[in-house]
Design a protein around this motif. Structure first.
Motif, PDB file in Angstrom:
ATOM      1  N   TYR A  61       0.829  -1.208   0.000  1.00  0.00           N
ATOM      2  CA  TYR A  61       0.000   0.000   0.000  1.00  0.00           C
ATOM      3  C   TYR A  61       0.860   1.254   0.000  1.00  0.00           C
ATOM      4  CZ  TYR A  61      -4.144  -2.739   1.073  1.00  0.00           C
ATOM      5  OH  TYR A  61      -5.167  -3.622   1.028  1.00  0.00           O
ATOM      6  N   THR A  91       0.383   2.674  -3.790  1.00  0.00           N
ATOM      7  CA  THR A  91      -0.932   3.305  -3.862  1.00  0.00           C
ATOM      8  C   THR A  91      -0.942   4.533  -4.756  1.00  0.00           C
ATOM      9  OG1 THR A  91      -1.484   2.540  -1.667  1.00  0.00           O
ATOM     10  CG2 THR A  91      -2.735   4.375  -2.495  1.00  0.00           C
ATOM     11  N   VAL A  97      -7.230   2.885   0.417  1.00  0.00           N
ATOM     12  CA  VAL A  97      -7.495   1.557   0.971  1.00  0.00           C
ATOM     13  C   VAL A  97      -8.966   1.408   1.297  1.00  0.00           C
ATOM     14  CG1 VAL A  97      -7.042   0.096   2.952  1.00  0.00           C
ATOM     15  CG2 VAL A  97      -5.185   1.250   1.851  1.00  0.00           C
ATOM     16  N   TYR A 132      -9.280  -0.486  -2.418  1.00  0.00           N
ATOM     17  CA  TYR A 132      -8.809  -1.854  -2.177  1.00  0.00           C
ATOM     18  C   TYR A 132      -9.800  -2.653  -1.329  1.00  0.00           C
ATOM     19  CZ  TYR A 132      -4.349  -0.318  -3.989  1.00  0.00           C
ATOM     20  OH  TYR A 132      -3.372   0.165  -4.787  1.00  0.00           O
TER      21      TYR A 132
END
Lengths: 100, 155, 250
Positions: C42, C46, C59, C63
């Motif tokens: 991440y 990201t 996130v 995700y």
């Protein structure tokens, strides 16, 4: 400059301790709410100082705005609540003084 | 320029801390609810405005676009607190007065009745009057008793 | 009894404070949270993959968007549950009571102050929703702020005035529309031939390339969350403060 901010933050925190004492001992409920209101206001200020200490004021200032706004909501709700619970008080002497 | 702003911010922050110390000491030392509100409302608002102004000057001391926007936000916090804090002080004071909190006097009496009584609205007067007659004289000393009686009546 | 409560609070507080010494240091590379490959993925990928600097939002909304979708549904169910438990249809109907006797609000000063600060709180709430990619914020926080602004209106101007703006029917429509936006956006990804909530599928209809499509989709999903949270916040307040009658404010 960092030291100044650190000292200011620590002083703010230390001066909150008497106010917390007022929350514990406060004779009436509204005393406690006033103290909570002051701590809320000062928490918003403390958030800005913490943000300056972490070199990230642009992030913490958003929290501070949200905190200040919601703090007002809390005290407004408390005042509405205590305004509603009106005492039937003093056996009519105040009512006679005021008339109808 | 930067040094001037830094010095200004230090002066503002520490004067704000002095005023907040006044509010803090007043809140713990004053004898009754109304005087405590006096210390709390004034000292809290002024110290908050001073410290936030100092922080805005501090942020502006290294000048760029981001810090300008951050300073505007900090000033917005100061304006928000300048508007809301006196309002909430006023509303809480009014709530306490309507709740029948007795002010402190040297002689130990001279309660709220002599000052004109809680502001009871005229349309509620008859309602409360009948309840008072039914209940007889209500307790005067402890505010917690009063509140419980009130809650029973209002519900 | 009070003294036992105080002792319990002190003991638990001391235990919690003593546990803070075992925390990993600030910016510690070897802290337990950094051991798994997921967190380093991440942190490193990201911004490259989604063009979103704030990886918490990425996130949350990309995700793990299944998780967030069902969190939103949980909030919706909580609001419906409160209405099912508390809503009282027997009492006097709010339209039959005269408006003046209904709920006078918080007085002149409260009304004036709220009329000054309410627009700014609402604008700030929308900023928190829309700026969640770059600063802390997002649908939940912005929705709570927006709902709080309506609660503030209800406290200052009276519940009946606030319900003119945001009636009960409208709250429930908004809450459902929020979930519809979220789930509908996932279904749209299905229609474009990829997995449910795989935002890269929406590249043809969104400006920018596939990575920007993920960024834009997060914004739309957050708006859906904000709709639901705002509506449920106000619905909860109005039901709890009036014991379900919605006729007399706090």
């Amino acid at each position: 400059m960092e030291i100044v901010l650190m000292v200011a933050g620590i002083c703010l925190f230390l001066m909150m301790i008497p106010i917390m004492l007022r929350i514990i001992i406060g004779p009436t409920a509204i005393d406690r709410i006033v103290a909570v209101n002051i701590i809320g206001t000062k928490t918003a200020v403390l958030l800005i100082i913490i943000g300056a200490l972490f070199d990230n004021v642009s992030m913490f200032v958003d929290f501070a705005i949200a905190y200040a706004a919601l703090n007002f909501l809390g005290s407004l709700a408390a005042s509405r609540y205590f305004n509603r619970t009106r005492p039937a008080y003093g056996k009519g002497s105040s009512m006679e003084a005021k008339g109808s | 320029m930067d040094d001037i702003l830094n010095i200004l911010s230090v002066i503002l922050i520490f004067s704000g801390l002095i005023f907040f110390m006044g509010a803090s000491v007043g809140l713990i030392r004053f004898p009754d609810f109304y005087t405590r509100m006096h210390a709390a409302g004034k000292g809290d608002t002024l110290s908050t405005i001073l410290i936030t102004a100092g922080m805005a000057a501090q942020v502006l001391s290294h000048f760029d676009v981001v810090s300008l926007f951050v300073a505007i936000k900090i000033v917005a916090i100061a304006v928000l607190i300048m508007l809301t804090s006196p309002t909430s002080t006023h509303l809480l004071m009014k709530a306490g007065y309507d709740d029948g909190i007795e002010p402190f006097t040297n002689s130990g009496k001279g309660g709220i009745i002599e000052l004109g009584g809680p502001f009871i609205k005229s349309d509620q007067l008859d309602d409360i009057d009948s309840k008072v007659k039914k209940k007889g004289p209500s307790k005067k000393k402890s505010s917690s008793k009063k509140k419980s009686v009130t809650e029973k009546n209002s519900s | 009894m009070k003294i036992f409560g105080l002792i319990a609070v002190l003991v638990v507080g001391a235990l919690l404070l003593s546990a803070t010494s075992d925390f990993p240091d600030w910016r510690d590379k070897d802290s337990p949270a950094n051991e798994s490959p997921v967190s380093s993925f991440y942190i490193e990928k990201t911004e490259k993959l989604t063009k979103v600097p704030n990886m918490v939002t990425a996130v949350l909304a990309d995700y793990r968007s299944y998780d967030t979708m069902f969190e939103t549904v949980v909030i919706f169910i909580a609001g419906i549950g409160i209405i099912a438990v508390l809503r009282n249809f027997d009492g006097p109907n709010s339209s039959s009571i005269k408006r003046e006797n209904n709920d006078e609000g918080g007085g002149l000063l409260a009304r004036f102050t709220c009329s000054l600060i309410l627009p700014f709180i609402q604008i700030f709430a929308l900023y928190v929703v829309a700026h969640g990619h770059h600063s802390p914020g997002g649908g939940f926080q912005g929705g709570v702020m927006l709902g709080a602004s309506y609660i503030l209106a209800a406290l200052a101007f009276g519940l009946s005035k606030a319900k003119d703006i945001f009636s009960e029917r409208r709250t429930m429509i908004f809450a459902a529309v929020g979930i519809f936006i979220y789930v509908g956006w996932g279904v749209l990804c299905l229609l474009f031939g990829k997995e449910f909530l795989n935002y890269e599928a929406l590249d043809p209809i969104l400006p920018g390339d596939a990575k920007m499509a993920r960024s834009h989709s997060m914004l739309i999903v957050e708006i859906g969350v904000a709709f639901t949270v705002t509506a449920i916040m106000f619905s909860m307040y109005s039901n709890l403060s009036t014991r379900g009658r919605l006729s007399k404010g706090l």
